[in-house]
Structure formats: structure tokens, C-alpha cells
Design a protein around this motif. Structure first.
Motif, PDB file in Angstrom:
ATOM      1  N   PRO A 119      14.318  -8.625  10.526  1.00 59.42           N
ATOM      2  CA  PRO A 119      13.492  -9.653  11.178  1.00 59.42           C
ATOM      3  C   PRO A 119      14.190 -11.020  11.234  1.00 59.42           C
ATOM      4  CG  PRO A 119      12.112  -8.284   9.792  1.00 59.42           C
ATOM      5  CD  PRO A 119      13.549  -7.880   9.518  1.00 59.42           C
ATOM      6  N   ALA A 120      14.927 -11.366  10.194  1.00 61.73           N
ATOM      7  CA  ALA A 120      15.643 -12.648  10.190  1.00 61.73           C
ATOM      8  C   ALA A 120      16.727 -12.665  11.270  1.00 61.73           C
ATOM      9  CB  ALA A 120      16.266 -12.904   8.815  1.00 61.73           C
ATOM     10  N   GLU A 121      17.451 -11.557  11.421  1.00 63.92           N
ATOM     11  CA  GLU A 121      18.465 -11.474  12.473  1.00 63.92           C
ATOM     12  C   GLU A 121      17.816 -11.563  13.854  1.00 63.92           C
ATOM     13  OE1 GLU A 121      21.941  -8.675  10.498  1.00 63.92           O
ATOM     14  OE2 GLU A 121      20.093  -7.711  11.203  1.00 63.92           O
ATOM     15  N   CYS A 122      16.647 -10.971  13.985  1.00 66.62           N
ATOM     16  CA  CYS A 122      15.936 -11.022  15.270  1.00 66.62           C
ATOM     17  C   CYS A 122      15.476 -12.446  15.589  1.00 66.62           C
ATOM     18  CB  CYS A 122      14.741 -10.075  15.256  1.00 66.62           C
ATOM     19  SG  CYS A 122      15.215  -8.334  15.345  1.00 66.62           S
ATOM     20  N   LYS A 123      15.005 -13.149  14.594  1.00 66.13           N
ATOM     21  CA  LYS A 123      14.575 -14.538  14.799  1.00 66.13           C
ATOM     22  C   LYS A 123      15.765 -15.392  15.240  1.00 66.13           C
ATOM     23  CE  LYS A 123      11.941 -18.234  12.701  1.00 66.13           C
ATOM     24  NZ  LYS A 123      11.233 -18.735  11.527  1.00 66.13           N
ATOM     25  N   GLU A 124      16.900 -15.187  14.600  1.00 69.17           N
ATOM     26  CA  GLU A 124      18.119 -15.918  14.968  1.00 69.17           C
ATOM     27  C   GLU A 124      18.552 -15.574  16.399  1.00 69.17           C
ATOM     28  OE1 GLU A 124      22.779 -16.195  13.590  1.00 69.17           O
ATOM     29  OE2 GLU A 124      21.276 -15.737  12.070  1.00 69.17           O
ATOM     30  N   GLN A 125      18.470 -14.291  16.755  1.00 65.71           N
ATOM     31  CA  GLN A 125      18.831 -13.867  18.112  1.00 65.71           C
ATOM     32  C   GLN A 125      17.894 -14.488  19.144  1.00 65.71           C
ATOM     33  OE1 GLN A 125      21.614 -11.668  18.990  1.00 65.71           O
ATOM     34  NE2 GLN A 125      21.091 -12.894  20.786  1.00 65.71           N
ATOM     35  N   LEU A 126      16.605 -14.537  18.827  1.00 69.20           N
ATOM     36  CA  LEU A 126      15.638 -15.156  19.730  1.00 69.20           C
ATOM     37  C   LEU A 126      15.986 -16.624  19.964  1.00 69.20           C
ATOM     38  CD1 LEU A 126      13.007 -15.188  21.376  1.00 69.20           C
ATOM     39  CD2 LEU A 126      11.775 -15.576  19.217  1.00 69.20           C
ATOM     40  N   SER A 127      16.329 -17.330  18.906  1.00 68.37           N
ATOM     41  CA  SER A 127      16.706 -18.747  19.049  1.00 68.37           C
ATOM     42  C   SER A 127      17.919 -18.902  19.959  1.00 68.37           C
ATOM     43  CB  SER A 127      17.004 -19.362  17.684  1.00 68.37           C
ATOM     44  OG  SER A 127      15.837 -19.398  16.905  1.00 68.37           O
ATOM     45  N   LYS A 128      18.919 -18.066  19.760  1.00 70.32           N
ATOM     46  CA  LYS A 128      20.125 -18.127  20.604  1.00 70.32           C
ATOM     47  C   LYS A 128      19.795 -17.810  22.058  1.00 70.32           C
ATOM     48  CE  LYS A 128      23.406 -16.777  16.989  1.00 70.32           C
ATOM     49  NZ  LYS A 128      24.284 -15.685  16.514  1.00 70.32           N
ATOM     50  N   ASP A 129      18.992 -16.780  22.279  1.00 69.20           N
ATOM     51  CA  ASP A 129      18.637 -16.384  23.647  1.00 69.20           C
ATOM     52  C   ASP A 129      17.787 -17.451  24.334  1.00 69.20           C
ATOM     53  OD1 ASP A 129      20.044 -14.022  23.308  1.00 69.20           O
ATOM     54  OD2 ASP A 129      18.264 -12.790  22.986  1.00 69.20           O
ATOM     55  N   LEU A 130      16.896 -18.093  23.584  1.00 69.18           N
ATOM     56  CA  LEU A 130      16.080 -19.159  24.175  1.00 69.18           C
ATOM     57  C   LEU A 130      16.935 -20.360  24.567  1.00 69.18           C
ATOM     58  CD1 LEU A 130      12.830 -19.051  22.047  1.00 69.18           C
ATOM     59  CD2 LEU A 130      13.046 -18.567  24.493  1.00 69.18           C
ATOM     60  N   LEU A 131      17.947 -20.656  23.778  1.00 70.05           N
ATOM     61  CA  LEU A 131      18.844 -21.762  24.149  1.00 70.05           C
ATOM     62  C   LEU A 131      19.582 -21.461  25.449  1.00 70.05           C
ATOM     63  CD1 LEU A 131      20.238 -22.952  20.701  1.00 70.05           C
ATOM     64  CD2 LEU A 131      18.639 -24.145  22.204  1.00 70.05           C
ATOM     65  N   ILE A 132      19.962 -20.219  25.645  1.00 72.66           N
ATOM     66  CA  ILE A 132      20.600 -19.817  26.903  1.00 72.66           C
ATOM     67  C   ILE A 132      19.621 -19.997  28.059  1.00 72.66           C
ATOM     68  CG2 ILE A 132      21.519 -17.845  28.209  1.00 72.66           C
ATOM     69  CD1 ILE A 132      22.653 -16.852  25.449  1.00 72.66           C
ATOM     70  N   ALA A 133      18.381 -19.573  27.854  1.00 73.46           N
ATOM     71  CA  ALA A 133      17.365 -19.714  28.900  1.00 73.46           C
ATOM     72  C   ALA A 133      17.093 -21.183  29.200  1.00 73.46           C
ATOM     73  CB  ALA A 133      16.076 -19.001  28.490  1.00 73.46           C
ATOM     74  N   ILE A 134      17.057 -22.016  28.169  1.00 74.45           N
ATOM     75  CA  ILE A 134      16.852 -23.456  28.374  1.00 74.45           C
ATOM     76  C   ILE A 134      17.998 -24.029  29.205  1.00 74.45           C
ATOM     77  CG2 ILE A 134      16.881 -25.706  27.202  1.00 74.45           C
ATOM     78  CD1 ILE A 134      15.253 -24.326  24.943  1.00 74.45           C
ATOM     79  N   GLN A 135      19.228 -23.647  28.882  1.00 78.60           N
ATOM     80  CA  GLN A 135      20.378 -24.132  29.650  1.00 78.60           C
ATOM     81  C   GLN A 135      20.299 -23.670  31.100  1.00 78.60           C
ATOM     82  OE1 GLN A 135      23.543 -22.600  27.175  1.00 78.60           O
ATOM     83  NE2 GLN A 135      23.623 -24.458  25.933  1.00 78.60           N
ATOM     84  N   ASP A 136      19.864 -22.436  31.327  1.00 76.34           N
ATOM     85  CA  ASP A 136      19.690 -21.937  32.694  1.00 76.34           C
ATOM     86  C   ASP A 136      18.681 -22.792  33.450  1.00 76.34           C
ATOM     87  OD1 ASP A 136      21.502 -19.818  32.805  1.00 76.34           O
ATOM     88  OD2 ASP A 136      20.059 -18.355  32.048  1.00 76.34           O
ATOM     89  N   ILE A 196      11.073 -25.525  22.800  1.00 78.39           N
ATOM     90  CA  ILE A 196      11.456 -24.353  22.013  1.00 78.39           C
ATOM     91  C   ILE A 196      10.253 -23.780  21.281  1.00 78.39           C
ATOM     92  CG2 ILE A 196      12.794 -23.597  20.003  1.00 78.39           C
ATOM     93  CD1 ILE A 196      15.011 -25.532  20.971  1.00 78.39           C
ATOM     94  N   SER A 197       9.428 -24.645  20.715  1.00 75.87           N
ATOM     95  CA  SER A 197       8.260 -24.192  19.978  1.00 75.87           C
ATOM     96  C   SER A 197       7.296 -23.411  20.870  1.00 75.87           C
ATOM     97  CB  SER A 197       7.550 -25.402  19.354  1.00 75.87           C
ATOM     98  OG  SER A 197       6.415 -24.990  18.658  1.00 75.87           O
ATOM     99  N   ILE A 198       6.971 -23.964  22.029  1.00 74.89           N
ATOM    100  CA  ILE A 198       6.047 -23.300  22.946  1.00 74.89           C
ATOM    101  C   ILE A 198       6.665 -22.011  23.482  1.00 74.89           C
ATOM    102  CG2 ILE A 198       4.827 -23.486  25.150  1.00 74.89           C
ATOM    103  CD1 ILE A 198       4.691 -26.568  24.595  1.00 74.89           C
ATOM    104  N   ALA A 199       7.914 -22.084  23.937  1.00 75.19           N
ATOM    105  CA  ALA A 199       8.574 -20.905  24.508  1.00 75.19           C
ATOM    106  C   ALA A 199       8.712 -19.799  23.465  1.00 75.19           C
ATOM    107  CB  ALA A 199       9.937 -21.277  25.084  1.00 75.19           C
ATOM    108  N   THR A 200       9.011 -20.147  22.232  1.00 77.38           N
ATOM    109  CA  THR A 200       9.126 -19.151  21.170  1.00 77.38           C
ATOM    110  C   THR A 200       7.802 -18.425  20.977  1.00 77.38           C
ATOM    111  OG1 THR A 200      10.870 -20.377  20.030  1.00 77.38           O
ATOM    112  CG2 THR A 200       9.624 -18.791  18.712  1.00 77.38           C
ATOM    113  N   TYR A 234      12.644 -34.528  20.789  1.00 81.52           N
ATOM    114  CA  TYR A 234      11.260 -34.069  20.620  1.00 81.52           C
ATOM    115  C   TYR A 234      10.864 -33.142  21.763  1.00 81.52           C
ATOM    116  CZ  TYR A 234      10.752 -37.789  17.120  1.00 81.52           C
ATOM    117  OH  TYR A 234      10.894 -38.592  16.030  1.00 81.52           O
ATOM    118  N   THR A 235      11.292 -33.478  22.971  1.00 83.85           N
ATOM    119  CA  THR A 235      10.981 -32.650  24.139  1.00 83.85           C
ATOM    120  C   THR A 235      11.611 -31.272  23.986  1.00 83.85           C
ATOM    121  OG1 THR A 235      10.795 -34.589  25.559  1.00 83.85           O
ATOM    122  CG2 THR A 235      11.206 -32.498  26.649  1.00 83.85           C
ATOM    123  N   LEU A 236      12.854 -31.225  23.559  1.00 83.95           N
ATOM    124  CA  LEU A 236      13.533 -29.947  23.344  1.00 83.95           C
ATOM    125  C   LEU A 236      12.831 -29.142  22.251  1.00 83.95           C
ATOM    126  CD1 LEU A 236      15.855 -27.974  23.879  1.00 83.95           C
ATOM    127  CD2 LEU A 236      17.212 -29.273  22.218  1.00 83.95           C
TER     128      LEU A 236
END
Length: 154
Positions: free
Chosen positions: A58-75, A15-19, A9-11
Motif C-alpha cells: 500500500p505504501a508503494e501504491c501511495k507513492e506511485q499515485l503521487s508520482k502519477d498525479l504529478l504527471i497528470a498535473i504537468q499535462d 493534489i488533495s482533491i485529485a487524490t 497552496y493551490t498545488l
């Protein structure tokens, strides 16, 4: 089991707020462009693989955003050694998405945060408003929102 669910839930909340923050400040651009300091950028501020001439749906961009946010979360998760609120984590994920994990890793912000000086760490966000030596209004606004999120609960 409960701890895993809470972590999930925290993750999800992070993700929701950061997105929402990242998408609102970066905006969606489906054709690659040069950002204010000349870096090829596409979608929601994606720079890692962007090249002028690229285009995405737009769908590819949304997918890219999700991937990039996961990298930022890991950082963020790999560098921050103290407990954080969901809002603080989301603020830092948005910040790292924008400036990169390397700059975050060597920042005074991170040193203060890991040293337990949370208010001072959040205040550091307000200093990161320059790109290529130029103060940008958009970064001032973005950092104010990230700082407000960072300070939730203080």
C-alpha cells in the motif's frame, strides 16, 4: 513570496482533491489485474509500468499515485492556457490521470476550455464514459463527479 506561497497552496489543494477523487474511483489493488479493456493495472489505476504478476505494498501504491498525479498535473498545466479554479484543475487532473495527456491534448474539451467556453468544456466530461466502445457505469459516475468539480464557480 506571497505569490509563490499561494501557488504552493493551490498545488497542494489540487493534489488533495485529485487524490481523493482518483483513489475513490480507482480503488487500491496491490496485485496487478486487467482493467475492463484488458490493460494491466495495479495500485490506484497505474498502467504505465504494470505487468500481470506484479504486486506492491500500500505504501508503494501511495507513492506511485503521487508520482502519477504529478504527471497528470504537468499535462494539464502545459496544455490549459486559461485560469482555473482549484476544483476545475483537480477535475481535469483526475480526468487526465484516467484517459492520459495525449487524449486530453487533442480533445474538444481542451479546445473549448482554452477558447473560454468553460461551461461547454466541463460538459464534455460527460461524453468520456466509454472504454473499449462499452459504456461503463463507473465512468459515468466518475465523470459526473469530475464535471461537478469542473463547474464549481460557474
Amino acid at each position: 513570496m506571497l505569490n509563490k506561497r499561494i501557488a504552493g497552496y493551490t498545488l497542494a489543494a489540487t493534489i488533495s482533491i485529485a487524490t481523493a477523487v482518483v483513489a475513490s474511483f480507482e480503488g487500491l489493488r496491490t496485485t496487478a489485474y486487467l482493467d475492463p479493456i484488458g490493460i494491466p493495472t495495479i495500485c490506484y489505476g497505474h498502467t504505465a509500468t504494470a505487468k500481470i504478476g506484479d504486486s506492491k505494498t500500500p505504501a508503494e501504491c501511495k507513492e506511485q499515485l503521487s508520482k502519477d498525479l504529478l504527471i497528470a498535473i504537468q499535462d494539464v498545466e502545459s496544455r490549459v492556457k486559461v485560469d482555473m479554479t482549484v476544483e476545475r484543475r483537480a477535475a481535469l487532473v483526475s480526468f487526465v490521470y484516467n484517459v492520459g495527456g495525449t487524449k486530453f491534448g487533442s480533445s474538444t474539451l481542451l479546445k473549448k476550455l482554452n477558447g473560454g467556453y468553460v461551461r461547454g468544456a466541463c460538459a464534455e466530461l460527460s461524453k468520456w464514459v466509454y472504454a473499449g466502445g462499452v459504456k461503463l457505469k463507473g465512468l459515468v459516475t466518475r465523470r459526473a463527479e469530475e464535471r461537478a468539480l469542473c463547474e464549481v464557480g460557474l
